[in-house]
Design a protein around this motif. Structure first.
Motif, mmCIF file in Angstrom:
data_model
loop_
_atom_site.group_PDB
_atom_site.id
_atom_site.type_symbol
_atom_site.label_atom_id
_atom_site.label_comp_id
_atom_site.label_asym_id
_atom_site.label_seq_id
_atom_site.Cartn_x
_atom_site.Cartn_y
_atom_site.Cartn_z
ATOM 1 N N ASP A 16 -6.148 36.516 61.511
ATOM 2 C CA ASP A 16 -6.182 35.058 61.676
ATOM 3 C C ASP A 16 -5.692 34.350 60.414
ATOM 4 O OD1 ASP A 16 -7.242 35.328 64.249
ATOM 5 O OD2 ASP A 16 -9.307 35.285 63.512
ATOM 6 N N ILE A 17 -6.108 34.832 59.255
ATOM 7 C CA ILE A 17 -5.684 34.226 57.984
ATOM 8 C C ILE A 17 -4.164 34.317 57.843
ATOM 9 C CG2 ILE A 17 -5.752 34.516 55.463
ATOM 10 C CD1 ILE A 17 -8.729 35.395 55.856
ATOM 11 N N LEU A 18 -3.608 35.485 58.123
ATOM 12 C CA LEU A 18 -2.164 35.678 57.974
ATOM 13 C C LEU A 18 -1.371 34.966 59.073
ATOM 14 C CD1 LEU A 18 -2.057 39.398 56.821
ATOM 15 C CD2 LEU A 18 -1.986 37.342 55.407
ATOM 16 N N ALA A 19 -2.070 34.579 60.157
ATOM 17 C CA ALA A 19 -1.424 33.795 61.215
ATOM 18 C C ALA A 19 -1.488 32.299 60.920
ATOM 19 C CB ALA A 19 -2.074 34.100 62.566
ATOM 20 N N GLY A 20 -2.227 31.918 59.869
ATOM 21 C CA GLY A 20 -2.243 30.508 59.467
ATOM 22 C C GLY A 20 -3.562 29.777 59.641
ATOM 23 N N LYS A 24 -10.427 29.773 57.786
ATOM 24 C CA LYS A 24 -10.877 31.129 57.437
ATOM 25 C C LYS A 24 -10.329 31.542 56.078
ATOM 26 C CE LYS A 24 -11.834 33.021 61.982
ATOM 27 N NZ LYS A 24 -11.508 34.031 63.005
ATOM 28 N N LEU A 25 -9.100 31.135 55.767
ATOM 29 C CA LEU A 25 -8.508 31.461 54.460
ATOM 30 C C LEU A 25 -9.405 30.932 53.342
ATOM 31 C CD1 LEU A 25 -4.829 31.166 53.350
ATOM 32 C CD2 LEU A 25 -6.618 30.147 51.976
ATOM 33 N N VAL A 26 -9.782 29.668 53.439
ATOM 34 C CA VAL A 26 -10.586 29.057 52.374
ATOM 35 C C VAL A 26 -11.989 29.674 52.324
ATOM 36 C CG1 VAL A 26 -11.651 26.908 51.608
ATOM 37 C CG2 VAL A 26 -9.276 26.909 52.389
ATOM 38 N N GLU A 27 -12.632 29.821 53.479
ATOM 39 C CA GLU A 27 -13.994 30.377 53.500
ATOM 40 C C GLU A 27 -14.029 31.803 52.956
ATOM 41 O OE1 GLU A 27 -15.316 30.012 57.543
ATOM 42 O OE2 GLU A 27 -15.576 27.846 57.394
ATOM 43 N N ASP A 28 -13.086 32.623 53.374
ATOM 44 C CA ASP A 28 -13.089 34.018 52.943
ATOM 45 C C ASP A 28 -12.658 34.153 51.483
ATOM 46 O OD1 ASP A 28 -14.006 34.745 55.408
ATOM 47 O OD2 ASP A 28 -12.116 35.600 56.112
ATOM 48 N N ALA A 29 -11.725 33.317 51.036
ATOM 49 C CA ALA A 29 -11.341 33.335 49.619
ATOM 50 C C ALA A 29 -12.531 32.942 48.746
ATOM 51 C CB ALA A 29 -10.163 32.395 49.369
ATOM 52 N N GLU A 115 -3.997 33.481 45.996
ATOM 53 C CA GLU A 115 -4.116 32.376 45.036
ATOM 54 C C GLU A 115 -5.478 31.684 45.183
ATOM 55 O OE1 GLU A 115 -1.030 29.435 45.300
ATOM 56 O OE2 GLU A 115 -1.430 28.738 43.274
ATOM 57 N N ALA A 116 -5.935 31.512 46.403
ATOM 58 C CA ALA A 116 -7.248 30.896 46.638
ATOM 59 C C ALA A 116 -8.373 31.796 46.113
ATOM 60 C CB ALA A 116 -7.431 30.611 48.133
ATOM 61 N N ILE A 117 -8.234 33.106 46.276
ATOM 62 C CA ILE A 117 -9.240 34.043 45.733
ATOM 63 C C ILE A 117 -9.309 33.895 44.211
ATOM 64 C CG2 ILE A 117 -9.810 36.482 45.371
ATOM 65 C CD1 ILE A 117 -8.405 37.025 48.116
#
Length: 127
Positions: A16-20, A24-29, A115-117
Protein backbone atom coordinates in the motif's frame (compact mmCIF):
# COMPACT_ATOMS: atom_id res chain seq x y z
CA UNK A 1 3.40 -2.74 20.21
CA UNK A 2 6.67 -4.66 20.45
CA UNK A 3 9.55 -4.55 17.97
CA UNK A 4 8.58 -7.71 16.07
CA UNK A 5 4.95 -6.60 15.68
CA UNK A 6 5.99 -3.14 14.41
CA UNK A 7 8.27 -4.63 11.75
CA UNK A 8 5.71 -7.22 10.65
CA UNK A 9 2.91 -4.61 10.42
CA UNK A 10 5.09 -2.33 8.29
CA UNK A 11 6.15 -5.20 6.02
CA UNK A 12 2.45 -6.03 5.55
CA UNK A 13 1.68 -2.37 4.70
CA UNK A 14 4.52 -2.00 2.14
CA UNK A 15 2.43 -2.80 -0.97
CA UNK A 16 0.00 0.00 0.00
CA UNK A 17 2.82 2.42 0.85
CA UNK A 18 4.58 1.78 -2.46
CA UNK A 19 1.23 2.17 -4.27
CA UNK A 20 0.90 5.69 -2.82
CA UNK A 21 -0.97 5.37 0.50
CA UNK A 22 0.46 8.47 2.20
CA UNK A 23 -1.38 7.86 5.48
CA UNK A 24 0.25 4.46 5.96
CA UNK A 25 3.60 5.88 4.79
CA UNK A 26 3.57 8.53 7.51
CA UNK A 27 2.22 6.26 10.28
CA UNK A 28 4.66 3.45 9.56
CA UNK A 29 7.63 5.81 9.11
CA UNK A 30 6.78 7.30 12.50
CA UNK A 31 6.64 3.87 14.17
CA UNK A 32 9.88 2.66 12.59
CA UNK A 33 11.71 5.96 13.14
CA UNK A 34 10.75 5.87 16.80
CA UNK A 35 11.79 2.21 17.14
CA UNK A 36 15.17 2.87 15.54
CA UNK A 37 15.83 6.18 17.29
CA UNK A 38 14.95 5.37 20.87
CA UNK A 39 17.60 3.93 23.14
CA UNK A 40 17.45 0.22 23.95
CA UNK A 41 16.39 0.91 27.55
CA UNK A 42 13.40 2.83 26.15
CA UNK A 43 12.32 -0.07 23.92
CA UNK A 44 14.13 1.09 20.77
CA UNK A 45 17.21 -0.19 18.97
CA UNK A 46 19.48 2.83 19.50
CA UNK A 47 20.47 3.11 15.83
CA UNK A 48 22.73 6.16 15.43
CA UNK A 49 22.09 9.08 13.11
CA UNK A 50 25.28 8.35 11.16
CA UNK A 51 24.22 4.73 10.59
CA UNK A 52 20.83 5.65 9.13
CA UNK A 53 22.23 8.62 7.18
CA UNK A 54 24.97 6.46 5.59
CA UNK A 55 22.33 4.12 4.19
CA UNK A 56 19.91 6.90 3.26
CA UNK A 57 22.53 9.00 1.45
CA UNK A 58 23.24 6.08 -0.88
CA UNK A 59 19.53 5.65 -1.65
CA UNK A 60 18.88 9.37 -2.02
CA UNK A 61 21.47 9.85 -4.77
CA UNK A 62 20.32 6.78 -6.74
CA UNK A 63 18.49 7.03 -10.03
CA UNK A 64 16.08 4.24 -10.93
CA UNK A 65 18.29 1.28 -11.83
CA UNK A 66 16.94 -2.16 -10.92
CA UNK A 67 20.44 -3.67 -10.77
CA UNK A 68 21.79 -1.05 -8.34
CA UNK A 69 18.62 -1.12 -6.26
CA UNK A 70 18.90 -4.90 -5.88
CA UNK A 71 22.53 -4.53 -4.73
CA UNK A 72 21.27 -2.55 -1.74
CA UNK A 73 19.91 -5.79 -0.27
CA UNK A 74 23.29 -7.47 0.42
CA UNK A 75 24.75 -4.15 1.62
CA UNK A 76 21.91 -3.79 4.12
CA UNK A 77 22.34 -7.42 5.23
CA UNK A 78 26.07 -6.82 5.81
CA UNK A 79 25.39 -3.68 7.84
CA UNK A 80 22.69 -5.44 9.91
CA UNK A 81 25.10 -8.32 10.53
CA UNK A 82 27.69 -5.93 11.93
CA UNK A 83 25.26 -3.68 13.82
CA UNK A 84 22.22 -5.52 15.19
CA UNK A 85 20.41 -2.24 15.87
CA UNK A 86 20.01 -1.87 12.08
CA UNK A 87 18.14 -5.20 11.73
CA UNK A 88 14.54 -3.82 11.84
CA UNK A 89 15.39 -1.28 9.11
CA UNK A 90 17.12 -3.96 7.03
CA UNK A 91 14.09 -6.25 7.26
CA UNK A 92 11.68 -3.51 6.15
CA UNK A 93 13.87 -2.11 3.36
CA UNK A 94 14.73 -5.58 2.04
CA UNK A 95 11.02 -6.37 1.64
CA UNK A 96 10.40 -2.93 0.08
CA UNK A 97 13.19 -3.42 -2.46
CA UNK A 98 11.64 -6.75 -3.48
CA UNK A 99 8.27 -4.99 -3.91
CA UNK A 100 9.72 -2.26 -6.16
CA UNK A 101 10.44 -4.72 -8.96
CA UNK A 102 10.60 -2.73 -12.24
CA UNK A 103 8.29 0.11 -11.19
CA UNK A 104 9.97 3.53 -11.08
CA UNK A 105 6.97 5.06 -9.29
CA UNK A 106 7.35 2.54 -6.47
CA UNK A 107 11.04 3.44 -6.24
CA UNK A 108 10.13 7.12 -5.85
CA UNK A 109 7.68 6.27 -3.05
CA UNK A 110 10.33 3.99 -1.46
CA UNK A 111 12.66 7.00 -1.30
CA UNK A 112 9.85 9.12 0.21
CA UNK A 113 9.20 6.42 2.82
CA UNK A 114 12.88 6.15 3.72
CA UNK A 115 13.18 9.94 3.98
CA UNK A 116 10.20 9.99 6.38
CA UNK A 117 11.82 7.24 8.50
CA UNK A 118 15.01 9.35 8.72
CA UNK A 119 12.97 12.39 9.76
CA UNK A 120 11.20 10.52 12.57
CA UNK A 121 14.46 8.86 13.60
CA UNK A 122 15.90 12.35 14.01
CA UNK A 123 13.04 13.27 16.32
CA UNK A 124 13.66 10.26 18.59
CA UNK A 125 17.44 9.82 18.20
CA UNK A 126 19.82 11.11 20.85
CA UNK A 127 22.88 11.96 18.74
Amino acid sequence: MDRRNIVEKIKKDLPDILAGDSKKLVEDAKDLGELLGKEKREGGTGMTTSQIRNIFSEVKKMEFDKYKIDLLRPKLAYTAGRHREVLPLQEVLDKAIKEIDDDEGKFDRFKDFFEAIVAYHRKWGKD
